[in-house]
Design a protein around this motif. Structure first.
Motif, PDB file in Angstrom:
ATOM      1  N   LYS A 174       0.814  -1.221   0.000  1.00 58.55           N
ATOM      2  CA  LYS A 174       0.000   0.000   0.000  1.00 58.55           C
ATOM      3  C   LYS A 174       0.847   1.271   0.000  1.00 58.55           C
ATOM      4  O   LYS A 174       0.467   2.272  -0.625  1.00 58.55           O
ATOM      5  N   ASP A 178      -0.016   3.976  -2.722  1.00 58.77           N
ATOM      6  CA  ASP A 178      -0.446   5.332  -2.364  1.00 58.77           C
ATOM      7  C   ASP A 178       0.399   6.369  -3.096  1.00 58.77           C
ATOM      8  O   ASP A 178      -0.128   7.381  -3.592  1.00 58.77           O
ATOM      9  N   GLY A 226      -7.751  -1.005   0.312  1.00 58.87           N
ATOM     10  CA  GLY A 226      -6.683  -0.022   0.513  1.00 58.87           C
ATOM     11  C   GLY A 226      -6.051   0.443  -0.780  1.00 58.87           C
ATOM     12  O   GLY A 226      -5.249   1.381  -0.767  1.00 58.87           O
ATOM     13  N   THR A 230      -9.228   3.273  -2.408  1.00 54.99           N
ATOM     14  CA  THR A 230      -8.539   4.550  -2.219  1.00 54.99           C
ATOM     15  C   THR A 230      -8.551   5.338  -3.517  1.00 54.99           C
ATOM     16  O   THR A 230      -8.799   6.553  -3.529  1.00 54.99           O
TER      17      THR A 230
END
Length: 466
Positions: A174, A178, A226, A230
Motif C-alpha cells: 500500500k 499510495d 486499501g 482509495t
C-alpha cells in the motif's frame, strides 16, 4: 514468492447466462446450513462503534454497543422474515492489537446469534475481519513482530469461538500504491499490486487458510480496499481521473485472486469491488456493496455492484441513533428489502433475474468508467483474456491494458460517457503500460530508484536493493 496451491487458467463462469446474482459455480456452506451462492442472496450487515476511544476503561461501553447492535439487527431480521443474515465484525485496531478484546466482542455477537437461531430459527453466520495492524508500524513489518503475531492470534481466537468466515483488508504494497496514486503513475501501481501485493497476499493467506482449517472455519477472502477503493475515493473528490481509478480497479484483480490461489473459497469481502472478476475466474460467491453502503462512503457504483452479488452489504455503519432506530438496525432493513427484491425476481424466472441484473448494470454503466468496468459482459471479456497470462505481474499488466481498451471501446460504441479532459489519460496509461517489463526482477531493478525506500522494507517482500 510463495507458490499457490491452486491455479486459475480458465473461467469458472463461461457465459453471461451463468453470471447472475445469488448463484456461484462454487457455493459455500456454513456449519448451520446457510448456502452462499446456492440461489439466495443474503444480507450482510457490517457494524461498528461510534467515534470513541477503546481502552481498558471504556471496554464496558464497547461491550454494551455491540450487544445493542446485534440485538437490534437480529430482531429486525426476524421481524422481516429474512431467510438468513450474515454479520461482519470488522475489528478496529485496538481490538486486533489486543486479541482477547477482539475475541470477547466476537463472542458477544456469536452467542446472541446462536440464541436467535435456537429460539426463532433465524439462521445466521459471522464474518470475522481483524484489522491489518501491520501498517501501524512504520515502515511496516509484514511477516514478523508484535502486530503481525497479534493479528494472527485474533484470527485464531475468533475461529476457535465459532467464526464462520475469516477475512481481512490486507495492505501489503500500500505504501508504494499510495505514492503511485498521488502522481497517477500506473507503472508504480502495477508494481505495488502485481509484485508486492501478490507476494504479501500469498504469504498471509497461507497462514489464514491454515488457521481456518485448524478451527473448522471458512477462509473467505480479501479486498483491494486499501488500493482500488482509495483510488475511487480520490476520483470522487476530483483528485485523480476517474479513468485511472477504473483501470486501477481492474489491475487489483490478480492481487485479490491470490487469496483463492492459496486456498480461500469465499464469500469475498464486501468492499472488494473487483469481486465480479473473482467470481468469473474462481467461481467463488461474492459479497458486494453499493447504494446501501452510502452510510460509509459515496460511490458511482450503487446499482451495478449488485449484478452478480451473492450477499449484499452496507459496508460499515456506526451505532448512532437515527429518527427510526439505531443505524445498524436501519441498514439491516434496507439490505433485507434489497435482497428480497432480487430473490423474488429470481424465484419467478431466471429470465427475470437476468432482466433485473441488466437493469442494475444499465442504470450505472454509462455514467462512470468505474461502473463500466463492472458490467458483467465487460468483466467476462477482460477476465477471459487476463487468465491467459501465467504470472501475477503479467496478469496485472494485462488487466490494466484490457481495462484501457474496454474504456476506449465503450466510448466508441457510445455506451460510456467520459469527460473530455479525461480522454487523454487513456493514451497516457497505454504509454505507461508499454514501459513495464513482464519480468518482476527487471521491473524491480528499473523502478527502485524512483521509490521512497524509507516508507517500506523491500526485504519483507523478498526483494534486495541493488
Amino acid at each position: 514468492m510463495v507458490k499457490p496451491v491452486r491455479e486459475f487458467r480458465e473461467l469458472a463462469v463461461k457465459s453471461l447466462n451463468e453470471f447472475v446474482y445469488g448463484t456461484a459455480p462454487n457455493p459455500v456452506k456454513t456449519k448451520n446450513g446457510l448456502v452462499i451462492g446456492g440461489g439466495t442472496v443474503y444480507p450482510e450487515v457490517n457494524l461498528t462503534l461510534p467515534p470513541m476511544n477503546i481502552t481498558e476503561s471504556t471496554m464496558k461501553i464497547v461491550r454494551r454497543h455491540y450487544n445493542d447492535m446485534i440485538e437490534g439487527i437480529l430482531k429486525r431480521a426476524k421481524e422481516l422474515y429474512a431467510p438468513g443474515v450474515i454479520i461482519e465484525l470488522e475489528l478496529l485496531p485496538p481490538t486486533t492489537i489486543n486479541p482477547q478484546w477482539g475475541a470477547e466482542i466476537h463472542k458477544i455477537l456469536r452467542d446472541k446469534m446462536y440464541e436467535y437461531e435456537e429460539k426463532y430459527g433465524l439462521k445466521s453466520a459471522i464474518r470475522c475481519t481483524p484489522n491489518d495492524t501491520r501498517e501501524m508500524q512504520r515502515p511496516p513489518l509484514m511477516k514478523q513482530g508484535e502486530y503481525y503475531e497479534n493479528m494472527l492470534e485474533t484470527f485464531a481466537l475468533c475461529a476457535r469461538d465459532g467464526a464462520d468466515f475469516l477475512s481481512i483488508e490486507s495492505t501489503g504494497g500500500k505504501e508504494v500504491h499510495d505514492e503511485a496514486l498521488m502522481t497517477c503513475d500506473l507503472k508504480k501501481a502495477i508494481f505495488a499490486l502485481g509484485v508486492l501485493g501478490v507476494h504479501d497476499m500469498r504469504f498471509l493467506w497461507g497462514k489464514i487458510v491454515d488457521i481456518a482449517k485448524e478451527h473448522n472455519s471458512i477462509a473467505a477472502g480479501d479486498t483491494a480496499c486499501g488500493f482500488g477503493n482509495t483510488a475511487f475515493a480520490l476520483a470522487e473528490q476530483g483528485l485523480i481521473p476517474r479513468v485511472f481509478a477504473a483501470v486501477d480497479r481492474v489491475a487489483t484483480v490478480p492481487r485479490s485472486l491470490a487469496a483463492y490461489e492459496m486456498g480461500a473459497v469465499g464469500p469475498s469481502k464486501d468492499c472488494a469491488y473487483e469481486g465480479p472478476y473473482l467470481k468469473a475466474i474462481a467461481g467463488i460467491p461474492l459479497s458486494m456493496e453499493g447504494k446501501t453502503a452510502a452510510c460509509a462512503h459515496l460511490s458511482p457504483l450503487g446499482n451495478i455492484a449488485a449484478c452478480v452479488a451473492d450477499m449484499w452489504s452496507n459496508e460499515s455503519v456506526q451505532n448512532v441513533m437515527l429518527l427510526s432506530a439505531p443505524a445498524p438496525t436501519v441498514s439491516t432493513e434496507q439490505l433485507i428489502y434489497d435482497c428480497r427484491l432480487m430473490n423474488v425476481a429470481k424465484e419467478e424466472s431466471l429470465e427475470n433475474a437476468f432482466k433485473l441484473r441488466d437493469w442494475l448494470a444499465k442504470s450505472d454503466a454509462s455514467l462512470d468508467p468505474q461502473a463500466y468496468v463492472l458490467r458483467p459482459d465487460v468483466v467476462l471479456e477482460i477476465s477471459k483474456e487476463m487468465v491467459k497470462e501465467t504470472s501475477p505481474l503479467a496478469r496485472t499488466k494485462k488487466a490494466a491494458a484490457l481495462a484501457v481498451e474496454a474504456l476506449r471501446q465503450g466510448v466508441a460504441r457510445k455506451e460510456l460517457n467520459i469527460a473530455e479532459k479525461e480522454m487523454k489519460w487513456l493514451d497516457i496509461m497505454s504509454s505507461q503500460i508499454d514501459t513495464i517489463p513482464d519480468d518482476p526482477d527487471k521491473l524491480w531493478y528499473e523502478i527502485q530508484k524512483e521509490l521512497d525506500l524509507a516508507k517500506w522494507i523491500p526485504a519483507e517482500y523478498a526483494l534486495k536493493v541493488s
